[in-house]
Enzyme design. Structure first.
Site, PDB file in Angstrom:
ATOM      1  N   THR A   9       0.803  -1.290   0.310  1.00  0.00           N
ATOM      2  CA  THR A   9      -0.018  -0.008  -0.047  1.00  0.00           C
ATOM      3  C   THR A   9       0.858   1.237   0.105  1.00  0.00           C
ATOM      4  O   THR A   9       1.736   1.223   0.542  1.00  0.00           O
ATOM      5  CB  THR A   9      -0.883  -0.022   1.282  1.00  0.00           C
ATOM      6  OG1 THR A   9      -0.089   0.286   2.382  1.00  0.00           O
ATOM      7  CG2 THR A   9      -1.843  -1.172   1.184  1.00  0.00           C
ATOM      8  N   GLY A  10       0.449   2.455  -0.578  1.00  0.00           N
ATOM      9  CA  GLY A  10       1.116   3.528  -0.767  1.00  0.00           C
ATOM     10  C   GLY A  10       2.321   3.373  -1.441  1.00  0.00           C
ATOM     11  O   GLY A  10       3.633   3.833  -0.981  1.00  0.00           O
ATOM     12  N   TYR A 163      -0.078  11.396  15.384  1.00  0.00           N
ATOM     13  CA  TYR A 163       0.814  10.557  14.753  1.00  0.00           C
ATOM     14  C   TYR A 163       1.540   9.473  15.814  1.00  0.00           C
ATOM     15  O   TYR A 163       1.511   8.127  15.373  1.00  0.00           O
ATOM     16  CB  TYR A 163       1.916  11.267  14.185  1.00  0.00           C
ATOM     17  CG  TYR A 163       3.005  10.496  13.342  1.00  0.00           C
ATOM     18  CD1 TYR A 163       2.371   9.869  12.302  1.00  0.00           C
ATOM     19  CD2 TYR A 163       4.072  10.257  13.907  1.00  0.00           C
ATOM     20  CE1 TYR A 163       3.409   8.915  11.224  1.00  0.00           C
ATOM     21  CE2 TYR A 163       4.840   9.294  13.202  1.00  0.00           C
ATOM     22  CZ  TYR A 163       4.634   8.970  11.936  1.00  0.00           C
ATOM     23  OH  TYR A 163       5.611   7.886  11.025  1.00  0.00           O
TER      24      TYR A 163
END
Length: 284
Positions: A9-10, A163
């Site tokens: 992914t990404g 985060y």
């Protein structure tokens, strides 16, 4: 990795792209996901040109749960086997954003998206034999705390807090997944790529990213160096059967003490399952 299929992914830029390229160089059939079709096709063309590997492309915005589900459906339709899932996509936003699902974006992209996608692809991973789930976390998880009273940072938001919490969630998820998968042949591990020079956080940078990071870039890892640990954990023959571990610089390391709290991991799993519409207690 010859004959094995890897989904990253990404995979259109930065660490994800370097991970896909590295695994393709080792002989893997690679599939990448990205939000931008043109950028994804450009990345796929580069990987094909450099390796002659088969590269499949899937377009989806993983902040949107309906798109995660559509992505899973398309992957299951097109890929008869998945030997490795690299949950690489992630982001940092200095200000609070809300997704189309009404969720805080950092939690949605960094934790809930890999949680949901992995759950939806789990049966295919199990069918592929000795499969691996590699989830990209960060050393920032050591500063994280799962705040169940304010999981979406509605009362108080800072980009760093959101985060750090999401990166701790990545490690807790990996460990809990490993426990739930035993005695299956699917391994689940988390990795720290290091401090890497990419466009990470550029969409909504904080003060530190704007003022300090430019001076630190010459000392940061390249994307290829940052991808090395993901590639190692995804491919090393000596890691077959190794699960529920945290890796940095391609070596297992002890993660933060909070990450080993099984009660927190189980509670986070139940909450996450509810937030993405999975049956609590299920693996997918």
């Amino acid at each position: 990795m010859t004959g094995r299929t890897v989904l990253v992914t990404g995979g259109t830029g930065g660490i994800g792209r370097a991970t896909a390229l590295g695994l393709a160089t080792m002989g893997a059939n690679v599939a990448i996901t990205g939000r931008d079709a043109a950028r994804a096709q450009e990345a796929a063309a580069e990987i094909r040109s450099a390796t002659a590997a088969t590269v499949d492309v899937f377009i989806a915005d993983l902040s949107n749960q309906s798109e995660v589900r559509r992505l899973a459906d398309e992957v299951l339709e097109q890929l008869p086997r998945i030997d490795v899932l690299v949950n690489n996509v992630g982001g940092y936003w200095n200000t609070r954003h809300v997704t189309t699902d009404g969720l805080e974006r950092t939690l949605a992209v960094n934790h809930l998206a890999p949680f949901l996608l992995t759950s939806l692809l789990l049966a295919r991973l199990e069918q592929s034999g000795h499969a691996r789930v590699v989830t990209v976390s960060s050393h920032a998880h050591t500063q994280g705390r799962i705040d169940f009273d304010d999981l979406q940072c509605e009362r108080s938001y800072s980009g760093a807090r959101a985060y750090n919490q999401s990166k701790l969630a990545n490690v807790l998820f990996s460990y809990e997944l490993a426990r739930r998968l035993r005695p299956s042949a699917v391994a689940a591990n988390a990795v720290h790529p290091g401090v890497v020079s990419t466009a990470f956080g550029a969409e909504d940078p904080g003060r530190t990213q704007r003022l300090v990071v430019p001076f630190l870039r010459p000392f940061m890892k390249t994307a290829a160096q940052g991808a090395a640990t993901s590639i190692h954990v995804a491919s090393a023959s000596g890691l077959e059967g190794v699960t529920g571990r945290y890796f940095t610089n391609s070596r297992p390391r002890r993660s933060a003490q909070r990450s080993y709290d099984e009660a927190t991991a189980a509670r986070l799993w139940r909450l996450s399952a509810d937030m993405v519409g999975l049956v609590p207690g299920s693996r997918g």
